[in-house]
Design a protein around this motif. Structure first.
Motif, PDB file in Angstrom:
ATOM      1  N   ASN A 122       0.823  -1.223   0.000  1.00  0.00           N
ATOM      2  CA  ASN A 122       0.000   0.000   0.000  1.00  0.00           C
ATOM      3  C   ASN A 122       0.850   1.264   0.000  1.00  0.00           C
ATOM      4  OD1 ASN A 122      -2.619  -0.949  -0.265  1.00  0.00           O
ATOM      5  ND2 ASN A 122      -2.901  -1.230   1.924  1.00  0.00           N
ATOM      6  N   LEU A 123       1.933   1.245  -0.754  1.00  0.00           N
ATOM      7  CA  LEU A 123       2.789   2.408  -0.926  1.00  0.00           C
ATOM      8  C   LEU A 123       2.701   2.878  -2.377  1.00  0.00           C
ATOM      9  CD1 LEU A 123       5.963   1.257   1.053  1.00  0.00           C
ATOM     10  CD2 LEU A 123       4.161   2.809   1.830  1.00  0.00           C
ATOM     11  N   PRO A 124       2.303   4.118  -2.619  1.00  0.00           N
ATOM     12  CA  PRO A 124       2.229   4.619  -4.005  1.00  0.00           C
ATOM     13  C   PRO A 124       3.622   4.681  -4.632  1.00  0.00           C
ATOM     14  CG  PRO A 124       0.984   6.026  -2.496  1.00  0.00           C
ATOM     15  CD  PRO A 124       1.806   5.112  -1.644  1.00  0.00           C
ATOM     16  N   VAL A 125       3.722   4.216  -5.864  1.00  0.00           N
ATOM     17  CA  VAL A 125       4.996   4.258  -6.599  1.00  0.00           C
ATOM     18  C   VAL A 125       4.915   5.196  -7.795  1.00  0.00           C
ATOM     19  CG1 VAL A 125       5.693   1.975  -5.825  1.00  0.00           C
ATOM     20  CG2 VAL A 125       4.347   2.197  -7.919  1.00  0.00           C
ATOM     21  N   ALA A 126       3.718   5.589  -8.179  1.00  0.00           N
ATOM     22  CA  ALA A 126       3.512   6.567  -9.246  1.00  0.00           C
ATOM     23  C   ALA A 126       2.115   7.151  -9.069  1.00  0.00           C
ATOM     24  CB  ALA A 126       3.668   5.938 -10.624  1.00  0.00           C
ATOM     25  N   LYS A 127       1.938   8.413  -9.433  1.00  0.00           N
ATOM     26  CA  LYS A 127       0.641   9.045  -9.243  1.00  0.00           C
ATOM     27  C   LYS A 127       0.488  10.208 -10.203  1.00  0.00           C
ATOM     28  CE  LYS A 127       1.584   9.720  -4.905  1.00  0.00           C
ATOM     29  NZ  LYS A 127       1.556  10.155  -3.481  1.00  0.00           N
ATOM     30  N   GLY A 128      -0.765  10.626 -10.386  1.00  0.00           N
ATOM     31  CA  GLY A 128      -1.020  11.744 -11.279  1.00  0.00           C
ATOM     32  C   GLY A 128      -2.408  12.313 -11.082  1.00  0.00           C
ATOM     33  N   LYS A 129      -2.606  13.529 -11.613  1.00  0.00           N
ATOM     34  CA  LYS A 129      -3.903  14.209 -11.569  1.00  0.00           C
ATOM     35  C   LYS A 129      -4.326  14.489 -13.002  1.00  0.00           C
ATOM     36  CE  LYS A 129      -2.098  16.538  -7.470  1.00  0.00           C
ATOM     37  NZ  LYS A 129      -1.601  17.824  -6.954  1.00  0.00           N
ATOM     38  N   PHE A 130      -5.579  14.173 -13.300  1.00  0.00           N
ATOM     39  CA  PHE A 130      -6.053  14.266 -14.670  1.00  0.00           C
ATOM     40  C   PHE A 130      -7.378  15.010 -14.720  1.00  0.00           C
ATOM     41  CE2 PHE A 130      -3.241  10.701 -14.284  1.00  0.00           C
ATOM     42  CZ  PHE A 130      -2.465  10.741 -15.441  1.00  0.00           C
ATOM     43  N   MET A 131      -7.596  15.697 -15.814  1.00  0.00           N
ATOM     44  CA  MET A 131      -8.840  16.443 -15.999  1.00  0.00           C
ATOM     45  C   MET A 131     -10.009  15.472 -16.159  1.00  0.00           C
ATOM     46  SD  MET A 131      -7.750  19.639 -18.441  1.00  0.00           S
ATOM     47  CE  MET A 131      -6.644  18.663 -19.459  1.00  0.00           C
ATOM     48  N   LEU A 132     -11.095  15.776 -15.467  1.00  0.00           N
ATOM     49  CA  LEU A 132     -12.279  14.932 -15.455  1.00  0.00           C
ATOM     50  C   LEU A 132     -13.463  15.731 -15.992  1.00  0.00           C
ATOM     51  CD1 LEU A 132     -13.680  12.249 -14.430  1.00  0.00           C
ATOM     52  CD2 LEU A 132     -14.048  13.466 -12.276  1.00  0.00           C
ATOM     53  N   ASN A 133     -14.268  15.077 -16.811  1.00  0.00           N
ATOM     54  CA  ASN A 133     -15.506  15.703 -17.271  1.00  0.00           C
ATOM     55  C   ASN A 133     -16.655  14.721 -17.094  1.00  0.00           C
ATOM     56  OD1 ASN A 133     -15.390  13.902 -19.510  1.00  0.00           O
ATOM     57  ND2 ASN A 133     -14.204  15.384 -20.685  1.00  0.00           N
ATOM     58  N   SER A 134     -17.811  15.052 -17.638  1.00  0.00           N
ATOM     59  CA  SER A 134     -18.985  14.210 -17.425  1.00  0.00           C
ATOM     60  C   SER A 134     -18.813  12.825 -18.013  1.00  0.00           C
ATOM     61  CB  SER A 134     -20.224  14.887 -18.018  1.00  0.00           C
ATOM     62  OG  SER A 134     -20.072  15.069 -19.414  1.00  0.00           O
TER      63      SER A 134
END
Length: 601
Positions: A113-125
């Protein structure tokens, strides 16, 4: 449509009564909107008597919780590759139409349960799509990818969307560890309860050679059944766990947790939240201005107010990549200011989801194949799948647009300090003395300018004490921009803007306010287009092996009801059986799937 449960119909005076009941808490006031929508739709909701400040609302309705389906191009990867994904938004229609969340968080997590990669992405409907780069330092083992919004952090992490993955690394695999992974397990993943067979996938022939073009025809069995389109993956058979399907629409997961930290939905995009304290006793600093300055290229400055308990919730304009941010609290009464920010990503976990198959036992030959191919790729130092950033080059303007006036210092005689420069050369700016202190004010054509204080910036960082810049030498300033009309941004009104830009980008030697803090913040991941090789191009290098297991991936495609859709792609140097999987979601959240197959000899 009639739903079972307790119904609350809210309209007119009933809304006012509800406001009075929950007016003691900003968090619950924000939820009136949900109750109002729920009342109109006759959706079951339930009021609870316990919670923070003895004023809690527990929602147990389709409106309250966001839900998503997450699909990846395959389940088996090698370290250093990319996980291509598509998220389908299957939340209630009211949440989708009102853009309840505009950001989705994606994490790749190991079996500890350790993050090794992550990101934030644009979300729409319709959802979101993108890619997560797998670090080439990962060890061979089980991993999983999960997707959630900030609003979903108010619920159990089991409500997040999870997909198990297997990642292999031939350079970080011990015989002992491999044998442990291959042990037969009684734990099995979630098997889909069924799907609508709604797509015909018809390749132009059943067998192809290596690096040969495939022409694939797609037809909807039930036209318009998937309003948000489909995603398509073409992979070697066995590399995807086709039976795994994580359904987040379970009733027990749709319960809002209001006993701890509360996270507001990101209706405007990325946001930074936390709270501000002051003094040795670390008391909350409420109702004070806090400025957020984006530094570097395309700088920006925004002003927000701290709320009850010193809470802050600041929306950030659209940017990609890592940005340096300066946070400045404008308070004259409090000292020893501290800005404590919430974690950007969730730090709660529901446990490792299990695949429906044991790749290390049941598909050992594919695991070994992936390891060998990974070594060959590294030997040639080339990846056949490339990614191209999707960028739009636009002329840069300050956040306030084109200034009404701009004064370049080199165009004027040099005066000893900025106070004299304003007095002698800029008639629209006046130095005013009041209460034994000097202030800057902007003169405009209309009298309403005097109602509001101007926004004064030095290299886009707010100036909290006007006197600190009046003694600065004009030789250290490149130019001064003036907005000489009332400027409105969000809830803030300014009596004009004065922005001084230094020649060296060093704030002309003026020290930052003591209430400032620097942070490095990751904004949206850069939008990238996955490019697959075109072997019909005679300039393509045939000496570099094409070892793709994913022959094609399209995260979003619409299939016209009258004509269908045709796509083209090329096979790689890998032989064997390949499968085509087209997936979408119906308007009521059911999975739609179509499959096809062909062989590469």
């Amino acid at each position: 449509m009639v739903l079972e449960g307790e119904y609350v119909l809210i309209a007119g005076t009933e809304v006012d009564q509800l406001k009075n009941q929950i007016s003691g808490n900003n968090m619950t006031r924000m939820l009136i909107k949900i109750f109002f929508l729920a009342g109109i739709m006759c959706i079951p909701v339930r009021l609870a008597a316990s919670g923070p400040d003895n004023d809690s609302i527990q929602l147990n309705s389709p409106v309250s919780g966001e839900k998503f389906y997450l699909f990846t191009d395959r389940s088996l990867y090698a370290a250093g590759e990319k996980v291509l994904f598509r998220v389908f938004n299957v939340s209630h229609t009211l949440l989708k139409q009102n853009s309840w969340s505009r950001v989705i968080y994606i994490e790749l997590i190991n079996n500890h349960n350790l993050p090794v990669a992550k990101g934030k992405f644009m979300l729409n409907s319709a959802g979101a799509s993108g890619q997560i780069d797998i670090p080439d330092t990962l060890t061979t083992g089980y991993y999983y990818i999960r997707a959630y919004t900030r609003w979903m952090r108010n619920y159990s992490p089991s409500a997040y969307c999870h997909v198990p993955l297997v990642i292999v690394n031939p350079y970080k695999t011990s015989t002992e560890e491999y044998e442990k992974l291959a042990v037969k397990s009684d734990v099995s993943g979630v098997i889909g309860s069924g799907y609508v067979n709604g797509i015909r996938c018809i390749p132009d022939k059943p067998t192809y050679g290596k690096r040969e073009k495939v022409i694939l025809n797609l037809e909807e069995v039930y036209p318009g059944i998937a309003p948000d389109g489909y995603c398509i993956t073409v992979i070697k058979n066995g590399y995807l766990d086709t039976d795994y399907f994580y359904d987040t629409r379970q009733e027990e997961n749709i319960r809002l947790n209001m006993s701890g930290e509360f996270y507001y939905p990101e209706t405007k995009g990325l946001s930074i939240s936390g709270y501000v304290t002051g003094g040795e006793d670390k008391h909350p600093v409420a109702n004070s201005s806090i400025f957020l300055t984006l530094l570097g290229n395309d700088p920006d400055c925004l002003e927000f107010k701290t709320g009850e308990g010193g809470k802050i919730n600041m929306s950030i304009p659209h940017h990609t990549g890592s940005r340096d941010i300066l946070l400045t609290v404008d308070t004259k009464e409090d000292k020893d200011i501290q800005i404590i920010l919430d974690d950007e990503f969730s730090n709660e976990y529901s446990g490792m989801p299990a695949s429906t198959i044991n790749f290390f036992l049941d598909r050992k030959e594919l695991v070994e194949e992936a390891m060998v191919n990974n070594q060959v790729k590294k030997s040639f130092m080339s990846a056949m799948i490339d990614t191209i950033p999707v960028t739009e080059i636009q002329p840069w303007l300050p956040f306030y647009g084109s200034p009404d006036l701009r004064y370049r210092m080199d165009d004027y005689i040099m005066l000893p300090n900025l106070e004299e420069f304003f007095y002698e050369l800029i008639p629209s700016v006046m130095v005013v003395k009041a209460r034994n202190r000097k202030f800057l004010t902007v003169l405009g054509e209309y009298g309403d300018m005097s109602i509001y204080s101007p926004l004064i910036l030095l290299d886009y960082v707010p100036v909290l004490d006007d006197e600190t810049i009046l003694s600065v030498s004009p030789q250290r300033i490149d130019y001064i921009d003036i907005i000489n009309t009332v400027y409105v941004r969000g809830k803030n009104y300014y009596g004009g803007i004065i922005n001084l830009v230094s020649k060296e980008g060093d704030r002309a030697g003026v020290r930052l306010p003591s209430s400032s803090s620097f942070i490095n913040y990751n904004t949206y991941n850069e939008t990238k287009h996955t490019a697959f090789p075109d072997h019909g191009n005679q300039h393509n290098n045939t000496r570099i092996p094409d070892l793709r297991m994913t022959l094609n991936w399209i995260p979003h495609i619409d299939i016209p009801a009258d004509s269908g859709h045709t796509i083209e792609f090329y096979t790689s140097d890998i032989s064997g059986d390949f499968i085509i999987i087209v997936q979408g979601v119906t308007g009521d959240g059911r999975l739609v799937r179509g499959t096809g197959e062909f062989t590469v000899e």
